[in-house]
Enzyme design. Structure first.
Site, mmCIF file in Angstrom:
data_model
loop_
_atom_site.group_PDB
_atom_site.id
_atom_site.type_symbol
_atom_site.label_atom_id
_atom_site.label_comp_id
_atom_site.label_asym_id
_atom_site.label_seq_id
_atom_site.Cartn_x
_atom_site.Cartn_y
_atom_site.Cartn_z
ATOM 1 N N TYR A 109 34.319 1.773 -23.159
ATOM 2 C CA TYR A 109 34.502 0.449 -23.750
ATOM 3 C C TYR A 109 33.345 0.182 -24.708
ATOM 4 O O TYR A 109 32.179 0.324 -24.353
ATOM 5 C CB TYR A 109 34.545 -0.648 -22.677
ATOM 6 C CG TYR A 109 34.958 -1.987 -23.260
ATOM 7 C CD1 TYR A 109 36.269 -2.418 -23.168
ATOM 8 C CD2 TYR A 109 34.047 -2.784 -23.946
ATOM 9 C CE1 TYR A 109 36.675 -3.619 -23.741
ATOM 10 C CE2 TYR A 109 34.441 -3.977 -24.526
ATOM 11 C CZ TYR A 109 35.747 -4.397 -24.417
ATOM 12 O OH TYR A 109 36.145 -5.572 -24.999
ATOM 13 N N GLN A 128 42.285 -6.669 -21.103
ATOM 14 C CA GLN A 128 43.502 -5.882 -21.301
ATOM 15 C C GLN A 128 43.184 -4.413 -21.582
ATOM 16 O O GLN A 128 43.925 -3.520 -21.162
ATOM 17 C CB GLN A 128 44.356 -6.475 -22.432
ATOM 18 C CG GLN A 128 43.688 -6.541 -23.797
ATOM 19 C CD GLN A 128 42.932 -7.842 -24.018
ATOM 20 O OE1 GLN A 128 42.507 -8.486 -23.065
ATOM 21 N NE2 GLN A 128 42.781 -8.227 -25.288
ATOM 22 N N ASN A 171 31.776 -8.239 -22.339
ATOM 23 C CA ASN A 171 31.509 -9.631 -21.983
ATOM 24 C C ASN A 171 31.958 -9.925 -20.551
ATOM 25 O O ASN A 171 32.315 -9.030 -19.791
ATOM 26 C CB ASN A 171 32.188 -10.572 -22.989
ATOM 27 C CG ASN A 171 33.706 -10.413 -23.002
ATOM 28 O OD1 ASN A 171 34.307 -9.887 -22.064
ATOM 29 N ND2 ASN A 171 34.333 -10.870 -24.072
ATOM 30 N N SER A 201 19.898 -7.921 -20.653
ATOM 31 C CA SER A 201 18.846 -6.940 -20.913
ATOM 32 C C SER A 201 17.491 -7.479 -20.475
ATOM 33 O O SER A 201 17.227 -8.681 -20.519
ATOM 34 C CB SER A 201 18.821 -6.588 -22.404
ATOM 35 O OG SER A 201 17.958 -5.503 -22.633
ATOM 36 N N GLN A 219 13.992 -7.351 -26.715
ATOM 37 C CA GLN A 219 15.017 -7.583 -25.697
ATOM 38 C C GLN A 219 15.507 -9.021 -25.721
ATOM 39 O O GLN A 219 16.683 -9.289 -25.499
ATOM 40 C CB GLN A 219 14.478 -7.230 -24.314
ATOM 41 C CG GLN A 219 14.129 -5.773 -24.163
ATOM 42 C CD GLN A 219 15.253 -4.863 -24.643
ATOM 43 O OE1 GLN A 219 16.326 -4.843 -24.059
ATOM 44 N NE2 GLN A 219 15.015 -4.107 -25.711
ATOM 45 N N HIS A 237 18.672 -9.949 -27.752
ATOM 46 C CA HIS A 237 20.018 -9.560 -27.339
ATOM 47 C C HIS A 237 20.881 -10.777 -27.058
ATOM 48 O O HIS A 237 21.985 -10.901 -27.558
ATOM 49 C CB HIS A 237 19.967 -8.665 -26.098
ATOM 50 C CG HIS A 237 19.764 -7.218 -26.412
ATOM 51 N ND1 HIS A 237 20.705 -6.463 -27.059
ATOM 52 C CD2 HIS A 237 18.723 -6.381 -26.161
ATOM 53 C CE1 HIS A 237 20.258 -5.225 -27.198
ATOM 54 N NE2 HIS A 237 19.060 -5.152 -26.664
ATOM 55 N N GLU A 255 14.715 -3.177 -15.880
ATOM 56 C CA GLU A 255 15.536 -2.236 -16.633
ATOM 57 C C GLU A 255 14.643 -1.362 -17.515
ATOM 58 O O GLU A 255 14.733 -0.139 -17.501
ATOM 59 C CB GLU A 255 16.535 -3.015 -17.492
ATOM 60 C CG GLU A 255 17.403 -2.144 -18.374
ATOM 61 C CD GLU A 255 18.248 -2.962 -19.341
ATOM 62 O OE1 GLU A 255 19.215 -2.400 -19.890
ATOM 63 O OE2 GLU A 255 17.946 -4.154 -19.559
ATOM 64 N N HIS A 256 13.791 -1.994 -18.308
ATOM 65 C CA HIS A 256 12.847 -1.285 -19.171
ATOM 66 C C HIS A 256 11.424 -1.656 -18.757
ATOM 67 O O HIS A 256 11.098 -2.845 -18.663
ATOM 68 C CB HIS A 256 13.018 -1.692 -20.644
ATOM 69 C CG HIS A 256 14.413 -1.554 -21.158
ATOM 70 N ND1 HIS A 256 15.260 -2.632 -21.313
ATOM 71 C CD2 HIS A 256 15.116 -0.458 -21.560
ATOM 72 C CE1 HIS A 256 16.413 -2.221 -21.789
ATOM 73 N NE2 HIS A 256 16.363 -0.902 -21.950
ATOM 74 N N ASP A 314 16.180 2.878 -26.944
ATOM 75 C CA ASP A 314 17.496 2.314 -27.221
ATOM 76 C C ASP A 314 18.299 3.196 -28.167
ATOM 77 O O ASP A 314 19.532 3.227 -28.084
ATOM 78 C CB ASP A 314 17.354 0.923 -27.852
ATOM 79 C CG ASP A 314 17.261 -0.172 -26.809
ATOM 80 O OD1 ASP A 314 17.534 0.104 -25.629
ATOM 81 O OD2 ASP A 314 16.915 -1.312 -27.181
ATOM 82 N N GLU A 345 33.321 12.297 21.323
ATOM 83 C CA GLU A 345 33.939 11.195 20.585
ATOM 84 C C GLU A 345 35.378 10.944 21.045
ATOM 85 O O GLU A 345 36.095 10.155 20.427
ATOM 86 C CB GLU A 345 33.912 11.490 19.080
ATOM 87 C CG GLU A 345 32.506 11.543 18.505
ATOM 88 C CD GLU A 345 32.484 11.809 16.997
ATOM 89 O OE1 GLU A 345 33.565 12.090 16.419
ATOM 90 O OE2 GLU A 345 31.390 11.737 16.407
ATOM 91 N N HIS A 359 40.622 17.339 17.619
ATOM 92 C CA HIS A 359 39.521 17.945 16.865
ATOM 93 C C HIS A 359 38.916 19.088 17.679
ATOM 94 O O HIS A 359 38.673 20.188 17.162
ATOM 95 C CB HIS A 359 38.429 16.899 16.578
ATOM 96 C CG HIS A 359 38.713 15.998 15.425
ATOM 97 N ND1 HIS A 359 39.707 15.062 15.437
ATOM 98 C CD2 HIS A 359 38.102 15.881 14.222
ATOM 99 C CE1 HIS A 359 39.714 14.390 14.299
ATOM 100 N NE2 HIS A 359 38.752 14.880 13.529
#
Length: 440
Positions: A136, A197, A220, A243, A265, A268, A333-334, A367, A421, A426
């Protein structure tokens, strides 16, 4: 518009520091009932009506005048055309970045392995790439060719048979840089659809969109919500939050550099988070001054301002040791280690998506073109998650081959455990293969 920042100032010595830090870090991707229901309705429609639903939603949400699904498909020739429409400098930059990303990820590729025990039993692991992956890519105002490289190239290195890309094109606007990146990264098919979709189409398949095994890439709230709902039907990379950047600095780096690293950052979106940690109070003051000075020069100043004021912070700590402790608590994250000897502190870093070492290593290099993946765990999930990589597009199967003697020896152990068990079938299945029990 008048710009001003009121970035939070925290001190680790304050008795309520932990509470303030927790409040600063708190963020949750919330899908309200309306968003959730809308996504469920879209998924249901795509499952029931396939291509027709995709065309209808693309007309409604993206303003694209498509009469059939054929209008929403880009072939390989169209991707190659994009290469001729971008500037030579852009093409060179994409190819340089792609080569570096590919070279790095080739080192991650895992191979199958086996070993043979003394009695002839063979154990091992078979590594197999996914058959098909879905990518995506955001469209419209967003233009992220770097994300195309970072998602598609590891899949190709892993040996994925087909990479299918979906990208919305609001009002029919195609982004040539994104399409060129898809061409360079080896994307096989592109559909100009987006939103929930597109996720549904990749997860369940339609007459034209093939069903994939895993969906990766940012989006999003509708995309993120859809990925949550289709997880299990397909694999997903992660549900990413805003971010983040955490800079740990000893106070000796140019404060303008640090301010711009924080901006990188914050620009963003308004929910992005930029934090600086340092034991030098005077340096924090100088960075605050750099922020005020440089903010008006930024094209996305209004977004940066809201991000810095809403979720940013300058944190004073006792010393560098405490700075590392705070960094591990945040699990960013960074993480930039903007210090004289970053290698000396690296061993103590336990939680971070990516670690940028030294004063000259800006997060922005990661990045785009350093090589490691920029798809990273956010919102503290670096405590248990890793960057996207080749391993995300490979699956592992255990290999077990027992010789007659091996099956007999293991059968005794399996029998005891199975009967413990109360799983008699088994136990007897294993016991049938015990050499002195044959025929029982």
């Amino acid at each position: 518009m008048t710009l001003s920042t009121a970035i939070a100032r925290l001190n680790a010595a304050d008795p309520d520091f932990a509470r303030h830090l927790d409040h600063l870090l708190s963020w949750e991707s919330v899908s309200d009932d309306a968003v959730n229901q809308r996504v469920l309705d879209i998924i249901k429609a795509v499952r029931e009506r396939g291509d027709a639903a995709l065309v209808e939603f693309t007309q409604r949400f993206d303003g694209v005048q498509a009469s059939s699904i054929a209008d929403l498909i880009l072939d390989r020739e169209r991707l190659e055309l994009a290469l001729t429409r971008i500037t030579p400098a852009q093409r060179e930059a994409l190819e340089t970045a792609a080569n570096r990303v590919r070279s790095y990820h080739e080192r991650q590729k895992q191979d199958s392995w086996q070993y043979t025990e003394a009695d002839g039993t063979v154990l091992g692991q078979k590594v197999t790439p996914l058959d098909r992956a879905g990518l995506y890519v955001p469209g419209g105002k967003a233009s992220y060719p770097s994300s195309v490289l970072m998602n598609a190239i590891p899949a190709k290195v892993a040996g994925v048979g087909e990479v299918v890309m979906v990208v919305p094109t609001p009002r029919g606007e195609l982004n040539e840089l994104v399409l060129a990146a898809a061409c360079i990264a080896g994307v096989d098919r592109v559909f100009t659809v987006g939103g929930a979709q597109a996720v549904a189409a990749l997860a369940y398949g339609t007459e034209s969109v093939p069903q994939v095994d895993k969906i990766v890439g940012p989006g999003n709230i509708y995309v993120a919500t859809a990925k949550r709902h289709v997880f299990g039907q397909v694999g997903i990379d992660m549900i990413a939050g805003p971010s983040e950047i955490l800079v740990v600095c000893d106070g000796q780096t140019d404060p303008d550099w640090i301010a711009m690293d924080l901006f990188s950052q914050a620009e963003h979106d308004e929910d992005a988070q930029a934090i600086l940690v340092s034991p030098d109070a005077d340096f924090l003051d100088r960075v605050a001054a750099s922020i005020e000075k440089l903010l008006p020069t930024m094209e996305r100043a209004d977004i940066i301002e809201k991000s810095i004021n809403g979720r940013g912070a300058l944190i004073q700590v006792r010393d560098m040791q405490q700075a590392i402790e705070v960094a591990n608590r945040i699990a960013p994250e960074h993480l930039e280690l903007s210090v004289a000897d970053p290698q000396a502190w690296l061993g103590q870093i336990r939680h971070a998506g990516a670690i940028f070492m030294g004063r000259h290593t800006s997060e922005a290099l990661g990045d785009y073109c350093a090589g490691p993946n920029h798809v990273l765990p956010t919102s503290g999930t670096a405590r248990f998650s890793s960057p996207l990589g080749v391993y995300d597009f490979q699956k592992r199967s255990s290999i077990i081959f027992c010789s007659e003697q091996g099956a007999s020896q293991l059968g005794h152990t399996a029998s005891v455990l199975a009967r413990g068990e109360s799983l008699t079938a088994h136990a007897r299945s294993a016991e049938f293969r015990i050499l002195d029990n044959k025929g029982n």
